[in-house]
Design a protein around this motif. Structure first.
Motif, PDB file in Angstrom:
ATOM      1  N   MET A 186       0.534  -7.451 -13.150  1.00  0.00           N
ATOM      2  CA  MET A 186       0.942  -8.039 -11.769  1.00  0.00           C
ATOM      3  C   MET A 186       1.149  -7.065 -10.770  1.00  0.00           C
ATOM      4  O   MET A 186       0.912  -7.431  -9.520  1.00  0.00           O
ATOM      5  CB  MET A 186       2.151  -8.883 -12.172  1.00  0.00           C
ATOM      6  N   GLU A 187       1.384  -5.950 -11.028  1.00  0.00           N
ATOM      7  CA  GLU A 187       1.996  -4.784 -10.177  1.00  0.00           C
ATOM      8  C   GLU A 187       0.592  -4.688  -9.433  1.00  0.00           C
ATOM      9  O   GLU A 187       0.448  -4.597  -8.205  1.00  0.00           O
ATOM     10  CB  GLU A 187       2.376  -3.676 -10.845  1.00  0.00           C
ATOM     11  N   PHE A 188      -0.533  -4.540 -10.338  1.00  0.00           N
ATOM     12  CA  PHE A 188      -1.882  -4.530  -9.213  1.00  0.00           C
ATOM     13  C   PHE A 188      -2.381  -5.609  -8.776  1.00  0.00           C
ATOM     14  O   PHE A 188      -2.971  -5.451  -7.544  1.00  0.00           O
ATOM     15  CB  PHE A 188      -2.693  -3.752 -10.401  1.00  0.00           C
ATOM     16  N   LEU A 189      -2.308  -6.960  -9.137  1.00  0.00           N
ATOM     17  CA  LEU A 189      -2.491  -7.988  -8.879  1.00  0.00           C
ATOM     18  C   LEU A 189      -2.174  -8.298  -7.377  1.00  0.00           C
ATOM     19  O   LEU A 189      -2.602  -8.853  -6.217  1.00  0.00           O
ATOM     20  CB  LEU A 189      -2.547  -9.012  -9.734  1.00  0.00           C
ATOM     21  N   ARG A 190      -0.671  -8.011  -7.209  1.00  0.00           N
ATOM     22  CA  ARG A 190      -0.049  -8.123  -6.052  1.00  0.00           C
ATOM     23  C   ARG A 190      -0.714  -7.147  -5.002  1.00  0.00           C
ATOM     24  O   ARG A 190      -0.586  -7.597  -3.724  1.00  0.00           O
ATOM     25  CB  ARG A 190       1.518  -7.872  -6.160  1.00  0.00           C
ATOM     26  N   VAL A 191      -0.971  -6.460  -5.294  1.00  0.00           N
ATOM     27  CA  VAL A 191      -1.555  -5.303  -4.184  1.00  0.00           C
ATOM     28  C   VAL A 191      -3.160  -5.864  -3.728  1.00  0.00           C
ATOM     29  O   VAL A 191      -3.341  -5.890  -2.601  1.00  0.00           O
ATOM     30  CB  VAL A 191      -1.946  -3.915  -4.897  1.00  0.00           C
ATOM     31  N   CYS A 192      -3.798  -6.497  -4.874  1.00  0.00           N
ATOM     32  CA  CYS A 192      -5.032  -7.081  -4.500  1.00  0.00           C
ATOM     33  C   CYS A 192      -4.971  -8.267  -3.649  1.00  0.00           C
ATOM     34  O   CYS A 192      -5.599  -8.366  -2.539  1.00  0.00           O
ATOM     35  CB  CYS A 192      -5.773  -7.520  -5.829  1.00  0.00           C
ATOM     36  N   VAL A 193      -3.925  -8.961  -3.840  1.00  0.00           N
ATOM     37  CA  VAL A 193      -3.584 -10.253  -2.664  1.00  0.00           C
ATOM     38  C   VAL A 193      -3.494  -9.593  -1.388  1.00  0.00           C
ATOM     39  O   VAL A 193      -3.591 -10.264  -0.527  1.00  0.00           O
ATOM     40  CB  VAL A 193      -2.477 -10.985  -3.427  1.00  0.00           C
ATOM     41  N   LYS A 194      -2.098  -8.816  -1.377  1.00  0.00           N
ATOM     42  CA  LYS A 194      -1.977  -8.235  -0.207  1.00  0.00           C
ATOM     43  C   LYS A 194      -3.064  -7.655   0.691  1.00  0.00           C
ATOM     44  O   LYS A 194      -2.969  -7.885   1.968  1.00  0.00           O
ATOM     45  CB  LYS A 194      -0.992  -7.071  -0.395  1.00  0.00           C
ATOM     46  N   GLU A 195      -3.997  -7.007  -0.006  1.00  0.00           N
ATOM     47  CA  GLU A 195      -5.183  -6.520   0.793  1.00  0.00           C
ATOM     48  C   GLU A 195      -6.377  -7.369   0.789  1.00  0.00           C
ATOM     49  O   GLU A 195      -7.418  -7.046   1.365  1.00  0.00           O
ATOM     50  CB  GLU A 195      -5.505  -5.303  -0.115  1.00  0.00           C
ATOM     51  N   GLY A 196      -6.143  -8.728   0.454  1.00  0.00           N
ATOM     52  CA  GLY A 196      -7.272  -9.825   0.495  1.00  0.00           C
ATOM     53  C   GLY A 196      -8.337  -9.466  -0.106  1.00  0.00           C
ATOM     54  O   GLY A 196      -9.551  -9.644   0.103  1.00  0.00           O
ATOM     55  N   PHE A 197      -8.256  -8.966  -1.223  1.00  0.00           N
ATOM     56  CA  PHE A 197      -9.472  -8.409  -2.392  1.00  0.00           C
ATOM     57  C   PHE A 197      -9.183  -9.376  -3.659  1.00  0.00           C
ATOM     58  O   PHE A 197      -8.617  -9.448  -4.386  1.00  0.00           O
ATOM     59  CB  PHE A 197      -9.342  -7.052  -2.761  1.00  0.00           C
TER      60      PHE A 197
END
Length: 622
Positions: A186-197
């Motif tokens: 989830m640490e990585f997925l939250r960054v993906c969501v934040k960056e719109g990826f």
């Protein structure tokens, strides 16, 4: 999600070259090369073999920049030969390698456990909340650089968590738990969501099927709570080879597929990679054929926890239920016999219907089940009732009374009998298109009614001698969720041969039942081998080594031996193994006792003998 009715989990589509994943796309199948990624021709030939077998994607290990850059030559050569399916780069330890690969291939897999965090060393680390937040900020800054490269080149990502390579940072804050495994992702997925990826797939893998299934179930729940619908890659890592590898994979993957979870899968076997593909297709096709089945009106028991299940409490009847390990009931309906060999365990019970063999032909220590109207009270035999003979059950003096029962037959009359008649064991039957859902519904009905009757699951098939692999895959997939849900007090496999075909051997039927229970970590009856499938990082002859170790240790019941091609998942994935054999360098092997390395850099031509010496020494001192 309904645990009784098959409905695929909805995920969004991820673009991966010309093979999009998730959304309304079919289940995608993949495998991984075992050749060095610097060997262009070797990789091309292996990719071709994997694609020819039907795979949608091929993954290649990329240890360094040199391997990553050579992906361009491999890709170009495949295109020249008419192969345009997506390639996936597998990256560990070096985020710079992921940057290079993302500009070349259609998808890059990174491992959260070693992308920014250092390789796991089983160190205990203490962080204040501020220090932990600083580590997450460092992760986000580095990961965002990769996301920008992926955006520029239309490259997809896989966030691939391995239970065996969780970082020391995650381990020290969350422990070796499904919660820690999920948070690593989830640490990585939250960054993906934040960056719109959005072009991201997710995987959580473990060699322990219990850990794998619980972690993926929890991940689905956490993603749902955080409004994420990323597609999922399924696999049991280090499943092994041969029959055990297939059964173990089908138990874990099948349990999730049966609940509609999964968008792509890999059956990881310590064999030639193209062999994995047809096995994966068989498993996927078998599970999804239940789509569109008639509705099952089950009611979930309030005590049941899907993400963190515990075993349903039952009253022990003889050696069935309670705290006993699940039993195996076999079938011999036509006076069939065979002698178990090579230490193969014998069934706890055998159902013989109306053909009880003479005492001289019975297996020692095995109980025999006969139809209730023929039961004469002989020691070691037990009556089997159907609903037709239900009214005779209260007067029966047998210590164990078996009852064949379907979900639809579980009415008020049966419930009243179960409340008043002691010593009953249910054999749960189903002819429903989704037998898992109906068998689940039966047990949950008992649970809701606070009936603690033990339940043995009866799984019936019709296969001939040549259908051995199908039988093993199907039975393992059907039993997977029932075992991980904590509902299983026993397993009964029955196979009818198709007309005009030779029968599937009885020893296959029985051995499969025991192997399924062992694959789910419910009952151990033989040595367990936790062996990786091999890849370009493998540092020795993996298949030959596995064969040698198995030949020398197969008699050591209950022992777990990890056989790992390299250090990436080695000590972590085999952390609960008794012994480990791990590639340390080209032609060198390190030996482990549990998590502790006891001897380093042994030449491979000496390492198997050294492992056997270590095991024998420990056994003689115990």
């Amino acid at each position: 999600m309904s645990i009784f009715n098959y409905n695929p989990r909805m995920s969004h589509e991820v673009v991966i070259g010309n093979r999009p994943l998730g959304g309304n796309n079919p289940l995608r199948i993949q495998s991984m090369t075992t050749t060095a990624t610097t060997d262009t021709e070797g990789c091309v030939k292996q990719c071709m073999a994997i694609f020819d077998a039907g795979a949608d994607y091929v993954r290649l290990t990329t240890q360094g920049t040199r391997e990553a850059e050579n992906l361009r030559h491999i890709k170009d050569e495949l295109l020249k030969r008419g192969y345009d399916r997506p390639l996936v780069a597998d990256v560990h330890f070096n985020p710079n390698v992921a940057d290079v690969a993302a500009a070349i291939v259609e998808k890059v897999r990174i491992n959260p456990g070693n992308y920014v965090d250092p390789a796991r060393q089983f160190k205990h680390l203490e962080y204040t909340d501020e220090e932990y937040a600083a580590e997450l900020a460092r992760l986000e800054e580095r990961f965002t650089k990769l996301l920008n490269i992926c955006k520029a080149h239309h490259t997809a990502l896989r966030i691939g968590v391995n239970h065996g390579s969780l970082s020391d940072r995650i381990m020290c804050r969350y422990g070796d738990t499904p919660a820690g495994i999920v948070e690593s992702c989830m640490e990585f997925l939250r960054v993906c969501v934040k960056e719109g990826f959005k072009d991201v797939a997710v995987s959580i893998k473990a060699s322990n099927t219990q850990v794998m299934v619980r972690s993926v179930r929890l991940l689905c729940s956490v993603m749902r709570m955080e409004h994420m619908d990323f597609p999922l890659h399924l696999g049991v890592t280090e499943a092994g080879e041969g029959e055990d590898g297939r059964i173990k994979s089908a138990v874990g993957i099948g349990a999730l597929l049966a609940d509609g979870i999964g968008d792509t899968l890999r059956v990881s076997l310590s064999e030639a990679p193209e062999v994995e593909v047809p096995v994966a297709y068989k498993l996927a096709e078998y599970v999804v054929r239940r789509a569109g089945h008639p509705e099952i009106p089950g009611k979930e028991a309030p005590q049941f926890n899907y993400e963190n299940p515990s075993r349903r409490r039952t009253t022990a009847v003889g050696n069935i239920g309670g705290d006993n390990v699940p039993v195996v009931i076999s079938t011999r309906l036509n006076n069939e016999t065979y002698t178990a060999t090579n230490g193969q365990p014998t069934p706890d019970y055998i159902y013989v219907g109306r053909s009880l063999p003479g005492k001289d032909k019975r297996m020692a220590g095995t109980g025999y089940l006969v139809d209730a109207d023929l039961w004469q009270g002989e020691v070691g035999t037990y009556p089997v009732f159907t609903k037709r003979y239900l009214m005779a059950m209260p007067a029966c003096r047998a210590s164990i009374k078996f009852l064949f029962l379907t979900y639809l037959d579980l009415d008020d009359e049966v419930k009243a009998l179960l409340r008043t008649v002691p010593g009953v064991v249910i054999i749960a039957q189903s002819n429903h298109q989704n037998r898992l859902g109906e068998q689940r519904a039966l047990v949950h009905e008992l649970w809701c009614e606070e009936l603690r009757t033990p339940v043995v699951f009866f799984e019936q098939y019709r296969m001939g001698e040549g259908d051995k692999e199908n039988f093993q895959l199907y039975a393992a997939a059907d039993m997977g969720a029932l075992m991980f849900d904590g509902l299983t007090d026993g397993i009964m496999l029955f196979n009818q041969k198709p007309e005009g075909q030779r029968p599937l051997p009885l020893e296959v039927q029985d051995a499969t039942a025991f192997a399924i229970l062992q694959a789910a970590r419910l009952r151990t009856t033989k040595t367990e081998y936790i062996s990786c499938p091999g890849c370009g990082r493998t540092l020795y002859d993996l298949p030959g080594t596995i064969a040698r170790i198995k030949a020398a240790t197969a008699h050591l019941k209950g022992l777990k031996i990890g056989i790992m091609g390299c250090i990436v998942n080695g000590p972590g994935e085999m952390a609960d193994a008794d012994y480990g054999y791990v590639g340390a360098a080209r032609g060198k092997v390190s030996l482990y006792r549990g998590k502790v390395c006891v001897e380093k850099n042994i030449p491979t031509d000496e390492a198997v003998d050294k492992l056997l010496e270590l095991i024998e020494k420990d056994r003689s001192n115990s």
